[in-house]
Design a protein around this motif. Structure first.
Motif, short mmCIF file in Angstrom:
data_model
loop_
_atom_site.label_atom_id
_atom_site.label_comp_id
_atom_site.label_asym_id
_atom_site.label_seq_id
_atom_site.Cartn_x
_atom_site.Cartn_y
_atom_site.Cartn_z
N GLY A 1 9.04 -9.40 -6.34
CA GLY A 1 8.70 -10.43 -5.36
C GLY A 1 8.26 -9.86 -4.03
N MET A 2 8.29 -8.54 -3.90
CA MET A 2 7.89 -7.93 -2.63
C MET A 2 6.39 -8.11 -2.41
N THR A 3 5.66 -8.12 -3.52
CA THR A 3 4.21 -8.21 -3.44
C THR A 3 3.73 -9.50 -4.10
N LEU A 4 2.80 -10.19 -3.42
CA LEU A 4 2.21 -11.40 -3.99
C LEU A 4 0.78 -11.09 -4.37
N GLN A 5 0.32 -11.72 -5.45
CA GLN A 5 -1.05 -11.48 -5.90
C GLN A 5 -1.84 -12.76 -5.83
N LYS A 6 -3.04 -12.67 -5.24
CA LYS A 6 -3.90 -13.84 -5.16
C LYS A 6 -5.34 -13.37 -5.20
N ASP A 7 -6.11 -13.90 -6.14
CA ASP A 7 -7.51 -13.52 -6.28
C ASP A 7 -7.70 -12.01 -6.22
N GLU A 8 -7.01 -11.32 -7.09
CA GLU A 8 -7.18 -9.86 -7.18
C GLU A 8 -6.66 -9.11 -5.96
N ARG A 9 -6.17 -9.89 -4.97
CA ARG A 9 -5.68 -9.20 -3.79
C ARG A 9 -4.16 -9.14 -3.83
N ALA A 10 -3.61 -7.97 -3.46
CA ALA A 10 -2.16 -7.84 -3.42
C ALA A 10 -1.72 -7.74 -1.97
N TYR A 11 -0.77 -8.59 -1.57
CA TYR A 11 -0.31 -8.50 -0.18
C TYR A 11 1.20 -8.71 -0.10
N ASP A 12 1.75 -8.41 1.10
CA ASP A 12 3.21 -8.41 1.28
C ASP A 12 3.77 -9.82 1.50
N ARG A 13 4.81 -10.16 0.74
CA ARG A 13 5.48 -11.44 0.95
C ARG A 13 6.07 -11.54 2.35
N PHE A 14 6.58 -10.42 2.85
CA PHE A 14 7.37 -10.47 4.08
C PHE A 14 6.60 -10.03 5.33
N HIS A 15 5.26 -9.92 5.24
CA HIS A 15 4.57 -9.32 6.38
C HIS A 15 4.82 -10.07 7.69
N SER A 16 4.91 -9.32 8.76
CA SER A 16 5.27 -9.77 10.11
C SER A 16 6.54 -10.62 10.16
N ARG A 17 7.58 -10.08 9.52
CA ARG A 17 8.88 -10.76 9.58
C ARG A 17 10.00 -9.76 9.88
N VAL A 18 11.06 -10.27 10.52
CA VAL A 18 12.28 -9.47 10.65
C VAL A 18 13.00 -9.57 9.31
N LYS B 1 0.82 -1.20 0.00
CA LYS B 1 0.00 0.00 0.00
C LYS B 1 0.87 1.26 0.00
N HIS B 2 1.86 1.25 0.89
CA HIS B 2 2.75 2.40 1.02
C HIS B 2 3.49 2.66 -0.29
N ALA B 3 3.99 1.59 -0.90
CA ALA B 3 4.76 1.73 -2.14
C ALA B 3 3.87 2.27 -3.27
N ARG B 4 2.65 1.76 -3.34
CA ARG B 4 1.76 2.22 -4.42
C ARG B 4 1.40 3.68 -4.23
N GLU B 5 1.22 4.08 -2.96
CA GLU B 5 0.95 5.48 -2.68
C GLU B 5 2.10 6.37 -3.15
N GLN B 6 3.31 5.82 -3.09
CA GLN B 6 4.48 6.60 -3.50
C GLN B 6 4.74 6.48 -5.00
N GLY B 7 3.83 5.87 -5.73
CA GLY B 7 3.94 5.86 -7.18
C GLY B 7 4.60 4.62 -7.78
N TYR B 8 4.95 3.62 -6.96
CA TYR B 8 5.53 2.40 -7.52
C TYR B 8 4.42 1.57 -8.16
N LYS B 9 4.72 1.05 -9.33
CA LYS B 9 3.70 0.30 -10.07
C LYS B 9 3.56 -1.11 -9.51
N LEU B 10 2.35 -1.60 -9.51
CA LEU B 10 2.08 -2.95 -9.00
C LEU B 10 2.91 -3.99 -9.76
N GLU B 11 3.06 -3.75 -11.06
CA GLU B 11 3.81 -4.67 -11.93
C GLU B 11 5.26 -4.85 -11.42
N VAL B 12 5.89 -3.72 -11.06
CA VAL B 12 7.27 -3.77 -10.56
C VAL B 12 7.30 -4.43 -9.18
#
Ligand code: ZN
Length: 649
Positions: free
Chosen positions: A185-202, A169-180
């Motif tokens: 690999g930072m973002t995973l797509q599943k059923d139209e939903r985009a979420y973070d690969r690394f969420h809740s990780r160090v 969300k933060h990256a898209r707000e800053q103008g980064y394209k979903l495609e990039v």
């Protein structure tokens, strides 16, 4: 676009030896500097940098250019990427000419991914240090593991929030394209939903050799059963797992300085050792090393020390992978940690000096370690022991340097209680097969997997097959030790032994001339004849003379032999395999080279006589030939006996 002024400033500021020096370990040779070529696989340096001319050239593969060309070639940068990199290195402010939307569009995919990685790095770092969740979960975990603040900052560790799409969300707000975002690999797509690969990780950022962030590793802190403990960025235009080593950017200077690279398994092993002041350490991230990773280390050192935290079964499973490192001509050592201990925990529970001491004291040569470990298992069973011999010989056969091979044969023969000659013969068989494998037209044996990509045979290996090995050895002794004195014994009139000394060159020349022996190899004969002529003037040419010889073939052959000598003496010191009294050792080397040379000549004479005999019917002539043959055989037996005494002494 970068302005012309900025480009001129960059080009006039950069120093080629510094630019190259970030990637290749260089040492001075005269006005130039040399190192191992990063563009082709080589074991002896032919990559030359001229600080005066501002250029580099490899005499092995022909690659050449200036500082900008070098980073373009090495980092696969475009021209503007290379300029930006150099501007960053020399802190030159880039004057941009107005960029159109079209130009932005053209920005390469690589640059877009690097930009995104840098953006992500900042986000994760800020989250770790400046948010409630980051501090409460991420930072407290790292602190609990005893990782200091300065180390957390150095490795740029971070935290990715537990909200499923916080980063995306933060990256898209800053103008980064979903495609990039998806490509990186930072973002995973599943059923139209985009979420973070690394969420809740160090987050453990992975740096390339030049310090750019090429990918990330993330460790989960919650105990969700369906999520793996560690995840990594997927392969991308900028991240190739088999070509990267965790920690290489922070370790490379220390590796070159210490002339040794410690190899561990995990991110936290690297970090804990750094904290203990041990910085020459990288992690292969799980699996055994790839050729590309080995070559990356080879730019800085030829020595690898593997720090193991595994059980015996795990160690045995890794032998094949380590063989590959041996094959690259590296000197491999192993350090075993006690059951339940790993480099990370050991570094945390001990004083830094204890860690360094432990590694130094426990480091065991890989081939000898392997021999001992397998020997333990044979328990005197002859069939198992035969298998062991084969296994060890396979490894020794991979060592590119002939002298190291000989030293290991000696050591392993003693360890296993198997005659040296048996091991020697087996190793030669392997070398022969290796060469046959490289001759086109010959049916290739079934590929056994781990010997693929065999290097082209060296001159030494070719000599071994073409019966010129003994000639080469003798010439090598002349070049290396010609001016050394050796102590010899002779009998005086009353039969008393008198010690006298002689220059190695004179000893060899006199002996060969007296026995009227000749060199068959043209090159070796030419070198030998120069020693004969020099002797008439009461001189001994040194190897510098041959290295700079007008005949390029002679110069090349000399340099070839000199370099393996350099490696040899280094190995001796590092492994303390032999060498207690080197002068005494030179004498043995010279004597055994001399006798081997003669034995080979006699072998050939005997074969020739036998062939002659088959074609002769005259009984009288047969009688003469038989007598000659008997004499030759007797001399041969005598020589082999003497040789045996020297070798087994
Ligand atoms: Zn090259």
């Amino acid at each position: 676009m970068i302005s012309r002024d900025t480009i001129d400033t960059i080009i006039s500021t950069l120093r080629i030896e510094e630019v190259v020096g970030d990637f290749v370990s260089l040492r001075r040779r005269g006005v130039n500097m040399i190192g191992l070529c990063p563009f082709h696989n080589e074991k002896t340096p032919s990559f030359t940098v001229s600080p005066v001319k501002g250029i580099y050239k490899c005499f092995g593969c022909g690659k050449a250019g200036n500082g900008v060309n070098f980073v373009m070639e090495h980092e696969h940068f475009s021209y503007p990427e290379a300029l930006r990199y150099l501007a960053g290195k020399y802190q030159i402010e880039i004057e941009e000419e107005v960029q159109t939307a079209e130009m932005q569009e053209q920005m390469s995919e690589r640059e877009a991914l690097f930009n995104l990685n840098q953006f992500a790095l900042d986000f994760f770092e800020t989250t770790l240090h400046d948010t409630e969740e980051g501090k409460a979960i991420g930072l407290s975990y790292l602190k609990e593991r005893g990782i200091r603040d300065d180390i957390i900052r150095k490795f740029k560790l971070g935290y990715s929030p537990s909200t499923w799409d916080a980063f995306t969300k933060h990256a898209r707000e800053q103008g980064y394209k979903l495609e990039v975002l998806v490509k990186s690999g930072m973002t995973l797509q599943k059923d139209e939903r985009a979420y973070d690969r690394f969420h809740s990780r160090v987050i453990f950022p992975i740096h390339g050799v030049s310090g750019k962030v090429i990918g990330f590793g993330g460790r989960i802190l919650t105990s969700e059963k369906n999520r793996p403990k560690y995840v990594n960025s997927p392969e991308s235009e900028v991240y190739n797992k088999s070509k990267s080593l965790y920690g290489i950017y922070f370790a490379r200077n220390a590796i070159a300085l210490k002339n040794n690279c410690y190899l561990v398994e995990g991110y936290t092993d690297v970090i804990s050792l750094h904290q203990a002041g041990i910085e020459n350490v990288v992690a292969s991230s799980g699996t055994s090393l790839t050729h590309e990773q080995i070559r990356m280390i080879l730019r800085y050192t030829k020595q690898v020390t593997i720090l193991y935290d595994r059980d015996p079964a795990g160690i045995k499973a890794s032998f094949r992978g380590i063989d590959m490192i041996v094959e690259e001509g590296m000197d491999v050592k192993i350090v075993l940690f006690a059951e339940g201990e790993d480099p990370d925990s050991f570094a945390r529970n001990h004083h830094p000096t204890e860690v360094e001491e432990f590694i130094t004291n426990k480091a065991d040569n890989f081939i000898l370690f392997k021999t001992r470990l397998l020997l333990d298992e044979t328990k005197g069973d002859p069939i198992k022991k035969a298998g062991l011999v084969k296994e060890i010989v396979n490894t020794i056969g991979l060592i590119p340097d002939g002298i190291s091979r000989t030293l290991y044969i000696k050591e392993c023969s003693a360890l296993m209680n198997v005659p040296e000659q048996v091991l020697m013969n087996e190793v030669r068989k392997i070398l022969r097969n290796k060469i046959k494998k490289n001759i086109p037209g010959i049916e290739q044996p079934e590929d056994v997997g781990w010997v693929e990509e065999t290097a082209a045979p060296s001159q030494e290996e070719i000599d071994l097959i073409s019966d010129e090995y003994q000639e080469r050895e003798l010439i090598r002794q002349l070049l290396l030790y010609g001016r050394e004195e050796i102590a010899l014994l002779r009998l005086d009139e009353s039969g008393k032994e008198i010690e006298f000394s002689m220059l190695v060159a004179n000893f060899i020349v006199v002996d060969i001339l007296r026995d009227e022996l000749e060199f068959e190899n043209n090159l070796y004969r030419k070198i030998f004849n120069e020693f004969v002529e020099a002797r008439d003037r009461d001189e001994v040419p040194d190897n510098t003379y041959f290295k700079l010889h007008a005949d390029p073939e002679i110069a090349h052959a000399t340099i070839d032999m000199m370099v393996s000598q350099y490696e040899l003496s280094e190995n001796w010191e590092k492994n303390s395999i032999i060498v207690e009294e080197e002068p005494k050792h030179i004498k043995e080397l010279v004597l055994s080279a001399m006798l081997s040379f003669k034995a080979k000549k006699l072998d050939k004479m005997i074969t020739a006589k036998q062939r002659e005999m088959r074609e002769i019917t005259d009984q009288k002539e047969v009688g003469i030939l038989l007598a000659e043959l008997r004499d030759l055989k007797a001399s041969n037996i005598q020589i082999n006996k003497e040789l045996g005494r020297i070798i087994t002494k």
